[in-house]
Motif scaffolding. Structure first.
Motif, short mmCIF file in Angstrom:
data_model
loop_
_atom_site.label_atom_id
_atom_site.label_comp_id
_atom_site.label_asym_id
_atom_site.label_seq_id
_atom_site.Cartn_x
_atom_site.Cartn_y
_atom_site.Cartn_z
N ASP A 134 0.85 -1.19 0.00
CA ASP A 134 0.00 0.00 0.00
C ASP A 134 0.88 1.24 0.00
O ASP A 134 1.48 1.59 1.01
CB ASP A 134 -0.92 0.00 1.23
N LEU A 135 0.97 1.90 -1.14
CA LEU A 135 1.82 3.08 -1.26
C LEU A 135 1.02 4.38 -1.33
O LEU A 135 1.53 5.41 -1.72
CB LEU A 135 2.71 2.94 -2.50
N SER A 136 -0.26 4.33 -0.91
CA SER A 136 -1.11 5.51 -1.03
C SER A 136 -0.62 6.67 -0.17
O SER A 136 -0.87 7.83 -0.50
CB SER A 136 -2.56 5.16 -0.67
N ASN A 137 0.07 6.40 0.93
CA ASN A 137 0.61 7.44 1.81
C ASN A 137 2.13 7.33 1.88
O ASN A 137 2.72 7.49 2.95
CB ASN A 137 0.03 7.33 3.22
#
Length: 59
Positions: free
Chosen positions: A32-35
């Protein structure tokens, strides 16, 4: 090999090399690289605070 392994081998003869294992790169396995930027900044702050605590305990 991680993203920076080849550069490390070249530069380590003359320089102290520090290789970050950023989320989503290298051996981290983060999906998960959203943040990405916020999480990376928190990781760096946590690591530095952990080093300060270790140093204080050993003093």
């Amino acid at each position: 090999m991680t993203d920076f392994e080849y550069q490390r081998e070249y530069f380590k003869e003359k320089y102290k090399v520090i290789l970050p294992d950023l989320r989503g790169h290298g051996k981290s396995g983060e999906k998960d690289l959203s943040n990405f930027f916020e999480d990376s900044a928190q990781d760096i702050v946590f690591e530095q605070l952990s080093n300060i605590v270790k140093t204080a305990r050993n003093s």
